[in-house]
Design an enzyme around this catalytic site. Structure first.
Site, PDB file in Angstrom:
ATOM      1  N   GLY A 173       0.863  -1.179   0.000  1.00  0.00           N
ATOM      2  CA  GLY A 173       0.000   0.000   0.000  1.00  0.00           C
ATOM      3  C   GLY A 173       0.899   1.228   0.000  1.00  0.00           C
ATOM      4  N   ALA A 174       0.584   2.180  -0.899  1.00  0.00           N
ATOM      5  CA  ALA A 174       1.521   3.281  -1.158  1.00  0.00           C
ATOM      6  C   ALA A 174       1.939   4.062   0.098  1.00  0.00           C
ATOM      7  CB  ALA A 174       0.921   4.201  -2.218  1.00  0.00           C
ATOM      8  N   ARG A 202      10.231  -0.948  -4.406  1.00  0.00           N
ATOM      9  CA  ARG A 202       9.097  -1.098  -5.336  1.00  0.00           C
ATOM     10  C   ARG A 202       8.993   0.189  -6.156  1.00  0.00           C
ATOM     11  NH1 ARG A 202       3.598  -3.406  -3.104  1.00  0.00           N
ATOM     12  NH2 ARG A 202       3.320  -3.928  -5.290  1.00  0.00           N
ATOM     13  N   GLN A 249      -5.623  -8.949  -2.384  1.00  0.00           N
ATOM     14  CA  GLN A 249      -5.686  -7.930  -1.321  1.00  0.00           C
ATOM     15  C   GLN A 249      -7.126  -7.719  -0.847  1.00  0.00           C
ATOM     16  OE1 GLN A 249      -3.808  -7.639  -4.060  1.00  0.00           O
ATOM     17  NE2 GLN A 249      -1.948  -6.466  -3.682  1.00  0.00           N
ATOM     18  N   ASP A 266      -1.630   4.667  -6.182  1.00  0.00           N
ATOM     19  CA  ASP A 266      -0.191   4.505  -5.946  1.00  0.00           C
ATOM     20  C   ASP A 266       0.599   5.694  -6.459  1.00  0.00           C
ATOM     21  OD1 ASP A 266      -1.225   1.614  -5.764  1.00  0.00           O
ATOM     22  OD2 ASP A 266       0.788   1.617  -4.894  1.00  0.00           O
ATOM     23  N   LYS A 289      -3.893  -0.402  -8.281  1.00  0.00           N
ATOM     24  CA  LYS A 289      -3.856  -1.860  -8.451  1.00  0.00           C
ATOM     25  C   LYS A 289      -4.499  -2.312  -9.754  1.00  0.00           C
ATOM     26  CE  LYS A 289      -2.242  -4.228  -6.402  1.00  0.00           C
ATOM     27  NZ  LYS A 289      -0.863  -4.605  -6.796  1.00  0.00           N
TER      28      LYS A 289
HETATM   29  O1  MRU Z   1       0.575  -4.032  -4.541  1.00  0.00           O
HETATM   30  P1  MRU Z   1      -0.027  -3.275  -3.400  1.00  0.00           P
HETATM   31  O2  MRU Z   1      -0.878  -4.123  -2.513  1.00  0.00           O
HETATM   32  O3  MRU Z   1       1.003  -2.477  -2.643  1.00  0.00           O
HETATM   33  O4  MRU Z   1      -1.002  -2.246  -4.090  1.00  0.00           O
HETATM   34  C1  MRU Z   1      -1.724  -1.364  -3.285  1.00  0.00           C
HETATM   35  C2  MRU Z   1      -2.702  -0.552  -4.039  1.00  0.00           C
HETATM   36  O5  MRU Z   1      -2.793  -0.582  -5.244  1.00  0.00           O
HETATM   37  C3  MRU Z   1      -3.529   0.384  -3.221  1.00  0.00           C
HETATM   38  O6  MRU Z   1      -4.800   0.526  -3.773  1.00  0.00           O
HETATM   39  C4  MRU Z   1      -2.839   1.761  -3.193  1.00  0.00           C
HETATM   40  O7  MRU Z   1      -1.510   1.627  -2.765  1.00  0.00           O
HETATM   41  C5  MRU Z   1      -3.539   2.704  -2.331  1.00  0.00           C
HETATM   42  S1  MRU Z   1      -3.286   2.327  -0.632  1.00  0.00           S
HETATM   43  C6  MRU Z   1      -3.918   3.530   0.342  1.00  0.00           C
END
Ligand code: MRU
Length: 356
Positions: free
Chosen positions: A52-53, A94, A197, A238, A249
């Protein structure tokens, strides 16, 4: 808002180290992984112990504290250059979530001002980043909840909740606030292939906090909309480019296309730390590709014929024109475009008005 709908925290600094709720194990096991060095934090980000970002950015900020501690112990005079390798490890953990770069730039700026032992001052800054994120989420929760008129059901994708942030969540922050205000009756959550997720994290998070959740495969989302069962799609981000294009995502873009086709409103909830004015548009956002095994296998068991390959982009880009509202802690932008995103950065402090 009652705390009953806000009980989860995934990132904790205690006993001089970083504890991360291991999201690979949820919903079956609730275990925290202790990270005592910056490479351990980088590895935890890469392997999605923390994801999550905003959560990635916060974890990396604490990673800088650990890097500085070790560097200062080895070389008290040259600690800044001694920690450079660790900073690069964190930076490259990442690629898509810009919050990682944002948090490290903020920590680097503080590093330049320190004269003696850096640990205490850097820890103070990491804690600030963490606390500010929770405050931003609460503010976005209020602003986003105001956009939801009649009591309705909503659809969310991936996990943009407490698990993905310092706490409270972006998309799930709006959902928490709107549920508490009686504006949301049910949350539909895409399971979010391939890492699940939605199934593993969002459903768990909402069940913990007493918010009714119904899971669906993302292939069912268009039909959910065609049946008139949801009024809003609410997602996190993100990275948001300078023209309002949003990386999130994989599957978010299809949700947005389907929403527009069915007259369902599409809301993106993200703090300013997710907006990258240096990325001109969605085409310039680096999209992470993850291992094929995430698709070809389930819990280590093959799902398909040996010899088949898989394409596994972890994110996609939703063009600004498909987005009805971007909610930030500084205000809401309706029908986002380059001009409105630029104007947001010119504004001072908090604001909740659309700029049109
Ligand atoms: O691969 P991830 O689980 O890190 O991807 C997360 C997402 O795409 C979330 O929707 C995004 O980071 C927003 S989190 C507040």
């Amino acid at each position: 808002m009652s705390d009953r709908h806000d009980t989860i925290r995934a990132i904790e600094w205690r006993d001089d180290r970083l504890y991360l709720l291991d999201q690979r194990l949820l919903p079956h096991r609730l275990e925290y992984l202790a990270c005592g060095t910056a490479p351990a934090v980088a590895e935890a980000i890469r392997k999605m112990v923390v994801r999550g970002a905003p959560a990635i950015g916060i974890a990396a900020a604490y990673g800088v504290v650990l890097a500085a501690r070790d560097a200062h112990a080895v070389d008290p005079a040259g600690w800044r250059s001694a920690m450079e390798l660790d900073l690069r490890l964190l930076e490259s953990a990442r690629p898509t979530a810009v919050n990682l770069k944002w948090a490290l730039e903020r920590m680097r700026a503080v590093m330049q001002q320190i004269e003696k032992d850096p640990e205490a001052r850097l820890l103070q800054e990491a804690r600030r980043i963490h606390e500010e994120d929770v405050r931003a989420n609460r503010r976005m929760g209020e602003l986003g909840a105001e956009l939801i008129g009649e009591r309705c059901a909503v659809l969310t994708h991936c996990n943009a909740g407490s698990l993905a942030t310092g706490g409270f969540g972006t998309a799930l922050g709006v959902i928490r606030a709107a549920f508490s205000a009686g504006r949301i009756e049910r949350v539909y959550a895409d399971e979010t292939r391939p890492w699940l997720q939605g199934a593993r994290l969002t459903a768990w998070e909402l069940v913990q906090d007493g918010i009714p959740v119904t899971l669906l495969v993302e292939g069912a989302a268009a039909w959910l909309m065609a049946r008139g069962l949801v009024e809003w799609v609410i997602v996190g981000a993100d990275r948001i480019a300078a023209n309002g294009d949003v990386a999130n995502k994989i599957g978010t873009y299809s949700a947005a296309v389907n929403a527009r086709r069915h007259g369902v409103k599409f809301m993106v909830v993200a703090p300013l730390s997710t907006i990258d004015p240096e990325t001109p548009d969605g085409h310039s956002i680096p999209i992470e590709e993850r291992p094929q095994e995430e698709i070809l296998e389930l819990a280590g068991q093959p799902l398909t014929a040996a010899g088949a390959t898989a394409w596994n982009p972890s994110f996609d880009v939703t063009p600004a024109e498909l987005i009805d509202a971007i909610v930030t802690e500084r205000g809401v932008i309706l029908n986002p475009d380059r001009k409105k995103i630029g104007a947001l950065f010119q504004r001072e402090g908090d604001c909740c008005n659309d700029q049109e």
